[in-house]
Enzyme design. Structure first.
Site, short mmCIF file in Angstrom:
data_model
loop_
_atom_site.label_atom_id
_atom_site.label_comp_id
_atom_site.label_asym_id
_atom_site.label_seq_id
_atom_site.Cartn_x
_atom_site.Cartn_y
_atom_site.Cartn_z
N ASP A 205 32.03 38.16 37.69
CA ASP A 205 32.93 37.12 38.18
C ASP A 205 34.15 37.71 38.89
OD1 ASP A 205 33.99 34.51 38.41
OD2 ASP A 205 35.10 34.73 36.53
N GLU A 449 29.64 41.96 28.07
CA GLU A 449 28.69 40.84 28.01
C GLU A 449 27.33 41.13 28.62
OE1 GLU A 449 30.44 37.32 29.64
OE2 GLU A 449 32.06 37.29 28.20
N TYR A 502 35.15 31.10 25.11
CA TYR A 502 35.83 30.12 25.97
C TYR A 502 35.62 28.72 25.43
CZ TYR A 502 36.85 33.87 29.18
OH TYR A 502 37.36 35.01 29.74
N GLU A 538 38.62 38.23 25.07
CA GLU A 538 38.87 37.30 26.18
C GLU A 538 38.98 35.90 25.60
OE1 GLU A 538 36.09 37.27 29.50
OE2 GLU A 538 36.00 39.46 29.50
C1 GCB Z 1 33.89 36.16 30.99
C2 GCB Z 1 33.81 37.41 31.75
C3 GCB Z 1 34.86 37.49 32.85
C4 GCB Z 1 34.99 36.14 33.54
C5 GCB Z 1 35.44 35.12 32.52
C6 GCB Z 1 35.55 33.71 33.15
O1 GCB Z 1 33.34 36.05 29.92
O2 GCB Z 1 33.85 38.56 30.95
O3 GCB Z 1 34.50 38.49 33.75
O4 GCB Z 1 35.86 36.17 34.62
O5 GCB Z 1 34.49 35.06 31.49
O6 GCB Z 1 36.64 33.34 33.56
O7 GCB Z 1 34.54 33.05 33.22
#
Ligand code: GCB
Length: 650
Positions: A205, A449, A502, A538
């Site tokens: 990403d 990941e 997330y 994260e």
């Molecule tokens: C993740 C990734 C990261 C992305 C982020 C997102 O899990 O490790 O590279 O940018 O989520 O914002 O989706």
């Protein structure tokens, strides 16, 4: 350094079964009484090879004569990505070979003194690079984030010449066996696409910026020289122990003296020979920012090499900053110098307007100042190794680093074969070789990941983690997992579990009320299974700067703040048990590929791409200073606003 064929995306199975163990050191080029350096920053001549097979440059041998003779050129800044500098949309998304060229004027001594070694060092060329000097092929390297170098003395010491022409061809193509991996997809339906139409697909990403991203440097050493230094440290009842190992090239018969200087310029220990132990009574330890009133104490190890030659003694000097500190992991703690350390920090990207991933001193200082303003003490080099200059500054300011390989987006089954594994192992070797002496680096991260539920992934990660531990037994190793993948294939082997999640962003849209339950369950499951310290590596939400909505709605600054607050409630419970850190995603907004998921890039930054704070930055700043104060914050000396040790802020 991997040797490769010069094809468009030709990456043959040359690494299959090749022996690892890199030859030669990769000491950062520092000036010393025996070493000079010349940085080749500025404008280089540039051309992208738009030919259909992207091979015109090789077919017409553009490296044989000045680039302007084979066609029009652009002026391209180095270091910088080439993508966003111009107005040509075709160059922004270009895939294939681009050509850089620069004339370098050399001091007379470099070209005439045959006891001098002249080395060309490329800090980072993304992704696959081939180098010629005066039309002669001198080097080839695969991997976009680590340095490579070549001795060019023989080519520049051939006559009364005072300049040399450096040509570098760089290919940004990613295949299933590069790191990160990618695929080239040819669209063959001529009712929809023109002939020979292809796109580069990736599974990460961030935008695949390319070019000469870091300084290109010429430097000298004597022909007998200090090739590598390996330093590890420990502490025994207040006495700092510095173990060193030094390798020499160019002579078998030499004398080697080693001195350790303190910050005041006193020699505190000395030794001789290629390996040994220095003892520093009452050592000043290297402490992270806000953990000690004098954080980031650096000694300097001076290595002095003397070689007797027919023409008299020749010396080489190298000065290496050394921080004395220990790192250890228990089943629920991360210890630095024996004290529990909690990672309060961020994930970053090398990313900014115009320059893309190009190294930039003002940007680096701004980012470091923002980290200190936040009260952060750590970051992860998501998702690839950052510039060496970044690591040096972290050593100097006490910012702790989780140093990550470019193993991001490994989700294709083709990427789980021996060829990819060999390359990944080699990249880990290059990374450890480059960063092993940085006290700021406290842990290696082998991947982010990966789709580890794929069959051979278990063997792949077991091998990779074991190899990394063998390369550097002095640091823990991690593997960053995501609850969405079945990632526990790596977890049994790592020392610390890093989890990305997330909640209320990629699912349960808008339902902030489920975060506490889901996050607590996540931590409890991981801990119950592995009994290892966990870092929330994260978490975050996109917020478009200036978008407001209360009650909070997704993409507003209020939503981003509220989501963080929900995470913090759980983190505050679990950090009393086994959670040893929290790293926000992301420090700043950053560019990605175009898609309906992204609005001019990923907006999960707590700062905008221009480094202006969103509401969440103030929230995090309050939290980080509160956490620092809880453990007895030690304000840096230059901060007059700090009101004593119990309550300081920026
Ligand atoms: C993740 C990734 C990261 C992305 C982020 C997102 O899990 O490790 O590279 O940018 O989520 O914002 O989706």
């Amino acid at each position: 350094m991997a040797r490769r064929a010069a094809g468009l995306w030709a990456l043959g199975p040359l690494l299959w079964g090749c022996a690892l163990a890199l030859r030669g050191g990769m000491l950062y080029p520092r000036e010393s009484p025996s070493r000079e350096r010349k940085e080749l920053g500025g404008l280089w001549k540039f051309r992208a090879d738009f030919s259909e097979n992207r091979r015109q440059g090789f077919e017409q041998q553009w490296y044989r004569a000045p680039l302007r003779e084979s066609g029009p050129t652009l002026d391209m800044p180095v270091p910088s990505s080439f993508n966003d500098v111009g107005q040509d949309g075709r160059l922004r998304g270009f895939v294939g070979w681009v050509w850089y060229e620069r004339e370098a004027v050399l001091p007379q001594r470099w070209t005439q003194d045959t006891h001098t070694r002249v080395v060309l060092r490329i800090g980072s060329a993304h992704y696959h690079a081939i180098v010629w000097v005066n039309g002669v092929h001198v080097a080839e390297h695969e991997g976009g984030h680590l340095p490579f170098e070549v001795d060019i003395s023989k080519l520049v010491q051939v006559g009364p010449m005072s300049s040399c022409r450096i040509t570098i061809a760089v290919n940004n193509t990613l295949t299933p066996h590069t790191l990160p991996p990618g695929t080239i997809v040819y669209e063959t339906d001529t009712s929809k696409y023109p002939n020979n139409y292809f796109v580069q697909n990736t599974h990460f990403d961030f935008f695949n910026y390319a070019g000469l991203h870091r300084p290109v440097i010429l430097y000298t050493t004597p022909t007998a020289y200090i090739d590598d230094i390996d330093v590890t440290t420990s502490v025994d009842q207040g006495t700092g122990l510095v173990y060193y190992q030094i390798s020499i090239q160019g002579s078998e018969h030499f004398e080697l003296e080693v001195f350790l200087w303190d910050e005041k310029g006193n020699i505190v220990a000395q030794g001789s020979g290629g390996r040994g132990q220095l003892q520093v009574p009452n050592a000043h330890l290297w402490w992270p920012y806000l953990m000690h009133e004098h954080p980031a104490y650096l000694y300097t190890l001076e290595a002095r090499l003397t070689v007797q030659t027919a023409a008299g003694d020749v010396s080489d000097f190298y000065l290496l900053p050394v921080g004395i500190r220990t790192v250890a992991v228990t089943k629920n703690q991360f210890l630095i110098n024996g004290k529990p350390f909690y990672f309060r920090g961020v994930n970053k990207h090398e990313d900014a307007d115009i320059r893309g991933k190009g190294f930039d001193w003002p940007l680096l200082m701004k980012d470091l100042n923002l980290l200190r303003w936040l009260g952060a003490n750590a970051f992860r080099t998501s998702h690839y190794p950052y510039a060496e200059e970044v690591m040096q500054l972290c050593d100097q300011y006490g910012v702790v680093v989780i140093d990550e390989s470019p193993g991001v987006g490994i989700v294709l089954s083709q990427s789980y074969n021996n060829q990819s594994l060999q390359h990944h192992l080699e990249v880990m070797e290059e990374l450890v070789r480059r960063d092993k002496n940085h006290p700021a680096v406290v842990m290696w991260s082998v991947a982010n990941e990966p789709a580890s539920s794929l069959g051979p992934a278990g063997y792949y990660f077991k091998t990779l983690i074991a190899h990394t531990k063998a390369l550097d037994p002095s640091r823990p190793v991690t593997f960053v997992t995501n609850s969405k993948y079945d990632a526990d294939l790596g977890a049994p082997y790592v020392d610390v579990i890093c989890v990305n999640s997330y909640f209320s962003w990629y699912h349960d849209f808008g339902h902030l009320e489920v975060i506490q339950l889901q996050l607590a369950t996540q931590f409890e499951n991981w801990y119950k299974t592995y009994q290892k310290p966990i870092i929330q590596s994260e978490y975050g939400a996109d917020a478009i700067s200036g978008f407001h909505h209360d009650p909070p709605l997704m993409f507003s600054e209020e939503y981003q703040k509220s989501l963080l607050e929900q995470y913090h409630l759980v983190l505050d419970q679990k950090r009393k048990e086994y959670v040893v850190g929290e790293l926000i995603w992301n420090f700043a907004d950053f560019m990605t590929d175009q898609s309906t998921f992204r609005v001019l890039g990923n907006k999960k930054g707590i700062f905008t791409r221009q480094r202006q704070p969103k509401g969440a930055a103030f929230l995090l700043r309050e939290r980080y200073w509160k956490l620092a104060n809880e453990t007895g914050c030690h304000p840096p000396a230059e901060k007059p606003q700090c009101l004593g040790k119990s309550h300081c802020t920026w």
